[in-house]
Design an enzyme around this catalytic site. Sequence first.
Site, PDB file in Angstrom:
ATOM      1  N   TYR A  63      -8.128 -11.325 -25.548  1.00  0.00           N
ATOM      2  CA  TYR A  63      -7.223  -9.983 -25.155  1.00  0.00           C
ATOM      3  C   TYR A  63      -7.759  -8.969 -23.945  1.00  0.00           C
ATOM      4  O   TYR A  63      -8.767  -8.532 -24.172  1.00  0.00           O
ATOM      5  CB  TYR A  63      -6.932  -9.445 -26.456  1.00  0.00           C
ATOM      6  CG  TYR A  63      -6.284 -10.229 -27.577  1.00  0.00           C
ATOM      7  CD1 TYR A  63      -5.357 -11.299 -27.482  1.00  0.00           C
ATOM      8  CD2 TYR A  63      -6.971  -9.713 -29.008  1.00  0.00           C
ATOM      9  CE1 TYR A  63      -5.079 -11.945 -28.246  1.00  0.00           C
ATOM     10  CE2 TYR A  63      -6.301 -10.677 -30.071  1.00  0.00           C
ATOM     11  CZ  TYR A  63      -5.526 -11.753 -29.700  1.00  0.00           C
ATOM     12  OH  TYR A  63      -5.096 -12.330 -30.899  1.00  0.00           O
ATOM     13  N   HIS A 128      -9.655 -19.653 -31.947  1.00  0.00           N
ATOM     14  CA  HIS A 128      -8.507 -19.327 -31.463  1.00  0.00           C
ATOM     15  C   HIS A 128      -7.304 -20.079 -30.792  1.00  0.00           C
ATOM     16  O   HIS A 128      -7.872 -20.886 -30.002  1.00  0.00           O
ATOM     17  CB  HIS A 128      -8.744 -18.010 -30.287  1.00  0.00           C
ATOM     18  CG  HIS A 128      -7.843 -17.300 -30.034  1.00  0.00           C
ATOM     19  ND1 HIS A 128      -8.028 -16.286 -29.072  1.00  0.00           N
ATOM     20  CD2 HIS A 128      -6.417 -16.975 -30.408  1.00  0.00           C
ATOM     21  CE1 HIS A 128      -6.845 -15.439 -29.075  1.00  0.00           C
ATOM     22  NE2 HIS A 128      -5.859 -16.009 -29.793  1.00  0.00           N
TER      23      HIS A 128
END
Length: 321
Positions: A63, A128
């Site tokens: 992110y 992820h």
Amino acid sequence: MWKTESKVNLRELGNTGLKLSSVGFGASPLGNVFGPVSEQDAIASVRRAFHLGINFFDTSPYYGGTLSETMLGKSLKALEVPRNEYIVSTKCGRYADGFDFSAERVTKSIDESLARLQLDYVDILQCHDIEFGNLDQIVSETIPALQKLKEVGKIRHIGITGLPLEVFTYVLDRVPPGTVDVILSYCHYSVNDTTLEDLLPYLKSKGVGVISASPLAMGLLTHNGPPEWHPASPELKSACKDAANYCKEKGKNISKLAMQFSLSNRGISSVLVGMNSVRQVEENVAAAVELAIFGMDVGILREVEAILEPVKNQTWPSGIQ
């Protein structure tokens, strides 16, 4: 009117022993993913969330190209509270420069994440978006590497995340029971898509805790509508727009309705939603508190469900944004 200082409730996360706030703080916006967020606003948002009972904060090195982790780390440090009063989840395997689920990379990754977060350990480390990796590598190499990190105390619990639900069963059926503690699913438990519900008994039988992210379906269930890049079909986008307009005509907010719908399933430990301002924090907590005290507006919910029925459970393939 209830007191705004009412706090969100806590729910047990599988067999981890952790109790997560029913509303989780998604920290991806702190990485400027949806526009610039100042350090001052980030700290204020995290502080307000914590004071309103949110104890679960989720981030990833992906992110904002590590910015989210750095900003969350600064914000948590600014709280000046004991480490055991909040729960932090970060991820490994997906980075700004691509995917790498090798044991070497994920082992290095946690040290980098801990440095940015200014922490000695994270409560949960998640692989992820595993659908972009080799699932057999996740089973035979990545998760064993995470188990070693658990043994040395850098992480407390192991998780996996992804969009297609079948990736969870693939991995969980191939690792020893109790190896994976938690799954993070997104866009599969919201008003327009409840397919995660079918998986909940299976996950419970495996002792796996469940976190559901993106109750607003990545912007579909908002008055402003989804971003340009949203991968949903034109039919799904159109139906969600109709539903949002219907709510507006009735003086209701589709985002609050969607949030409450996701929170109403007790088989989900925490509903994770991205936040980048004190106002967003307060709105999400108010939705949760209102749900706990008064319940949902079932009449509006039924009308919205009827509008969305033709596109119910219509999903989209994973794509790299």
